[in-house]
Design a protein around this motif. Structure first.
Motif, PDB file in Angstrom:
ATOM      1  N   ILE A  91       0.851  -1.189   0.000  1.00 47.23           N
ATOM      2  CA  ILE A  91       0.000   0.000   0.000  1.00 47.23           C
ATOM      3  C   ILE A  91       0.890   1.243   0.000  1.00 47.23           C
ATOM      4  CG2 ILE A  91      -1.661   1.335   1.353  1.00 47.23           C
ATOM      5  CD1 ILE A  91      -2.870  -1.071  -0.094  1.00 47.23           C
ATOM      6  N   THR A  92       0.497   2.230  -0.815  1.00 46.78           N
ATOM      7  CA  THR A  92       1.267   3.465  -0.939  1.00 46.78           C
ATOM      8  C   THR A  92       0.383   4.668  -0.625  1.00 46.78           C
ATOM      9  OG1 THR A  92       0.763   3.588  -3.317  1.00 46.78           O
ATOM     10  CG2 THR A  92       2.789   2.463  -2.680  1.00 46.78           C
ATOM     11  N   VAL A  93       0.966   5.642   0.069  1.00 52.14           N
ATOM     12  CA  VAL A  93       0.224   6.835   0.478  1.00 52.14           C
ATOM     13  C   VAL A  93       1.098   8.057   0.189  1.00 52.14           C
ATOM     14  CG1 VAL A  93      -1.066   7.980   2.318  1.00 52.14           C
ATOM     15  CG2 VAL A  93      -0.793   5.482   2.358  1.00 52.14           C
ATOM     16  N   ALA A  94       0.537   9.039  -0.501  1.00 53.36           N
ATOM     17  CA  ALA A  94       1.247  10.287  -0.773  1.00 53.36           C
ATOM     18  C   ALA A  94       0.834  11.338   0.246  1.00 53.36           C
ATOM     19  CB  ALA A  94       0.938  10.781  -2.188  1.00 53.36           C
ATOM     20  N   ARG A 114      -4.064   9.383  -0.921  1.00 51.40           N
ATOM     21  CA  ARG A 114      -3.427  10.695  -0.867  1.00 51.40           C
ATOM     22  C   ARG A 114      -3.994  11.498   0.305  1.00 51.40           C
ATOM     23  NH1 ARG A 114      -3.946   8.689  -5.208  1.00 51.40           N
ATOM     24  NH2 ARG A 114      -6.187   9.054  -5.279  1.00 51.40           N
ATOM     25  N   VAL A 115      -3.089  12.154   1.028  1.00 55.36           N
ATOM     26  CA  VAL A 115      -3.455  13.069   2.110  1.00 55.36           C
ATOM     27  C   VAL A 115      -2.883  14.429   1.742  1.00 55.36           C
ATOM     28  CG1 VAL A 115      -3.252  13.612   4.561  1.00 55.36           C
ATOM     29  CG2 VAL A 115      -3.380  11.217   3.817  1.00 55.36           C
ATOM     30  N   MET A 116      -3.705  15.490   1.844  1.00 57.28           N
ATOM     31  CA  MET A 116      -3.262  16.816   1.414  1.00 57.28           C
ATOM     32  C   MET A 116      -3.487  17.846   2.516  1.00 57.28           C
ATOM     33  SD  MET A 116      -4.480  18.747  -2.091  1.00 57.28           S
ATOM     34  CE  MET A 116      -3.843  20.370  -2.549  1.00 57.28           C
ATOM     35  N   ARG A 117      -2.628  18.814   2.543  1.00 62.13           N
ATOM     36  CA  ARG A 117      -2.804  19.944   3.454  1.00 62.13           C
ATOM     37  C   ARG A 117      -4.078  20.700   3.085  1.00 62.13           C
ATOM     38  NH1 ARG A 117       1.658  24.764   4.553  1.00 62.13           N
ATOM     39  NH2 ARG A 117       0.257  26.155   5.717  1.00 62.13           N
ATOM     40  N   ALA A 118      -4.884  21.024   4.071  1.00 62.70           N
ATOM     41  CA  ALA A 118      -6.201  21.601   3.799  1.00 62.70           C
ATOM     42  C   ALA A 118      -6.155  23.084   3.466  1.00 62.70           C
ATOM     43  CB  ALA A 118      -7.135  21.369   4.998  1.00 62.70           C
ATOM     44  N   VAL A 181      -0.268  16.197   8.093  1.00 66.18           N
ATOM     45  CA  VAL A 181      -0.248  15.557   6.771  1.00 66.18           C
ATOM     46  C   VAL A 181       0.571  14.272   6.786  1.00 66.18           C
ATOM     47  CG1 VAL A 181       0.466  15.791   4.366  1.00 66.18           C
ATOM     48  CG2 VAL A 181      -0.665  17.698   5.514  1.00 66.18           C
ATOM     49  N   ARG A 182       1.827  14.377   7.168  1.00 61.80           N
ATOM     50  CA  ARG A 182       2.687  13.185   7.127  1.00 61.80           C
ATOM     51  C   ARG A 182       2.231  12.144   8.142  1.00 61.80           C
ATOM     52  NH1 ARG A 182       9.166  12.996   6.222  1.00 61.80           N
ATOM     53  NH2 ARG A 182       8.594  14.852   5.009  1.00 61.80           N
ATOM     54  N   GLU A 187      -0.203   6.896   9.334  1.00 57.24           N
ATOM     55  CA  GLU A 187      -1.263   6.158  10.022  1.00 57.24           C
ATOM     56  C   GLU A 187      -2.052   5.288   9.045  1.00 57.24           C
ATOM     57  OE1 GLU A 187      -5.495   7.256  12.201  1.00 57.24           O
ATOM     58  OE2 GLU A 187      -3.839   8.689  12.315  1.00 57.24           O
ATOM     59  N   ILE A 188      -2.399   5.850   7.892  1.00 52.63           N
ATOM     60  CA  ILE A 188      -3.121   5.089   6.876  1.00 52.63           C
ATOM     61  C   ILE A 188      -2.268   3.921   6.385  1.00 52.63           C
ATOM     62  CG2 ILE A 188      -4.055   5.185   4.521  1.00 52.63           C
ATOM     63  CD1 ILE A 188      -4.839   8.111   5.125  1.00 52.63           C
ATOM     64  N   ALA A 189      -0.994   4.197   6.130  1.00 47.84           N
ATOM     65  CA  ALA A 189      -0.088   3.159   5.646  1.00 47.84           C
ATOM     66  C   ALA A 189       0.094   2.048   6.680  1.00 47.84           C
ATOM     67  CB  ALA A 189       1.261   3.778   5.290  1.00 47.84           C
ATOM     68  N   GLN A 190       0.289   2.441   7.943  1.00 48.87           N
ATOM     69  CA  GLN A 190       0.526   1.463   9.002  1.00 48.87           C
ATOM     70  C   GLN A 190      -0.647   0.497   9.150  1.00 48.87           C
ATOM     71  OE1 GLN A 190       3.459   1.077  11.003  1.00 48.87           O
ATOM     72  NE2 GLN A 190       2.364  -0.839  11.376  1.00 48.87           N
ATOM     73  N   ALA A 191      -1.846   0.992   8.930  1.00 50.78           N
ATOM     74  CA  ALA A 191      -3.037   0.147   9.066  1.00 50.78           C
ATOM     75  C   ALA A 191      -3.140  -0.906   7.965  1.00 50.78           C
ATOM     76  CB  ALA A 191      -4.294   1.020   9.059  1.00 50.78           C
ATOM     77  N   GLN A 192      -2.337  -0.748   6.908  1.00 48.38           N
ATOM     78  CA  GLN A 192      -2.450  -1.649   5.758  1.00 48.38           C
ATOM     79  C   GLN A 192      -1.168  -2.455   5.499  1.00 48.38           C
ATOM     80  OE1 GLN A 192      -5.353  -1.957   4.283  1.00 48.38           O
ATOM     81  NE2 GLN A 192      -6.321  -0.259   5.372  1.00 48.38           N
ATOM     82  N   VAL A 193      -0.232  -2.469   6.428  1.00 52.37           N
ATOM     83  CA  VAL A 193       1.057  -3.119   6.159  1.00 52.37           C
ATOM     84  C   VAL A 193       0.919  -4.621   5.902  1.00 52.37           C
ATOM     85  CG1 VAL A 193       2.417  -1.396   7.410  1.00 52.37           C
ATOM     86  CG2 VAL A 193       1.532  -3.406   8.639  1.00 52.37           C
TER      87      VAL A 193
END
Length: 223
Positions: A91-94, A114-118, A181-182, A187-193
């Protein structure tokens, strides 16, 4: 130059602190990092991030104009990077902390999430404004990863999406405060390792088979 670190089961690839344009040396460095993640064993995921004003401004046009005889090979290398990321068996997250433009925006679309600064920074495909048509592979990637209405608007109007608008349009999955952001991406990546492995790679390869075929076309990459 990009640097790859590992935090528990999450690899974090920092793209740099400049405009992070796709100079051939930059492309080679990112490709080597993806290969390392690809060949690693066990649970793992990947976050790409950057520091400063930009996530990535895309193609290194100054280098390209100075090496016009290498245009085709350069595009092939960019397409190859997109294909490798899109089909990575993890899994990859930007983490988009800053401006994400052109091929940099396409690079972000090759990630799973993808996670972006709001509050600041734009995601944009400016090709219609700068008179550079999308290659067949680029078009296929964009249209596979965005809803049809959003792809149509983004590609034809060169709209600049702020974080909140990008989330509403499905360009990104989350829009959060700058300082989150990071961490949110990790967190998203860790949940899918635990998804990493051959099965995930096969799912991606079959899900995006037409896109990958277009990106891996070395005979007529420019259309």
């Amino acid at each position: 130059m990009p640097t790859l670190d590992r935090h528990d089961n999450v690899f974090v690839l920092d793209l740099g602190d400049g405009e992070n344009r796709f100079h051939p040396d930059w492309l080679a460095s990112v490709d080597a990092a993806l290969e390392e993640v690809e060949k690693a064993e066990g649970p793992r995921a990947l976050v790409t991030a950057a520091t400063g004003k930009f996530y990535s401004n895309g193609l290194d046009l100054d280098w390209l104009f100075a090496h016009s005889d290498r245009h085709r090979d350069y595009v092939v290398s960019v397409h190859g990077l997109f294909a490798r990321l899109l089909s990575l068996p993890a899994i990859t997250v930007a983490a988009l902390q800053g401006h994400t433009f052109a091929a940099g925006a396409m690079f972000s679309l090759a990630h799973d999430f993808r996670v972006m600064r709001a509050d600041r920074g734009y995601w944009c495909l400016p090709e219609a404004d700068i008179n550079i048509p999308f290659t067949p592979g680029m078009s296929a990637l964009i249209q596979a990863r965005l809803a049809p209405r959003t792809a149509h608007e983004a590609m034809l109007t060169a709209r600049r999406y702020g974080g909140t608008d990008a989330a509403a349009a499905g360009v990104v999955d989350r829009a959060v405060a700058e300082e989150a952001v990071r961490a949110t991406a990790v967190e998203i990546a860790q949940a899918q390792v635990n998804k990493a492995g051959d099965t995930l790679g096969t799912i991606k390869a079959r899900m995006y088979a037409p896109v990958l075929a277009a990106l891996r076309d070395t005979v007529n990459p420019l259309g």
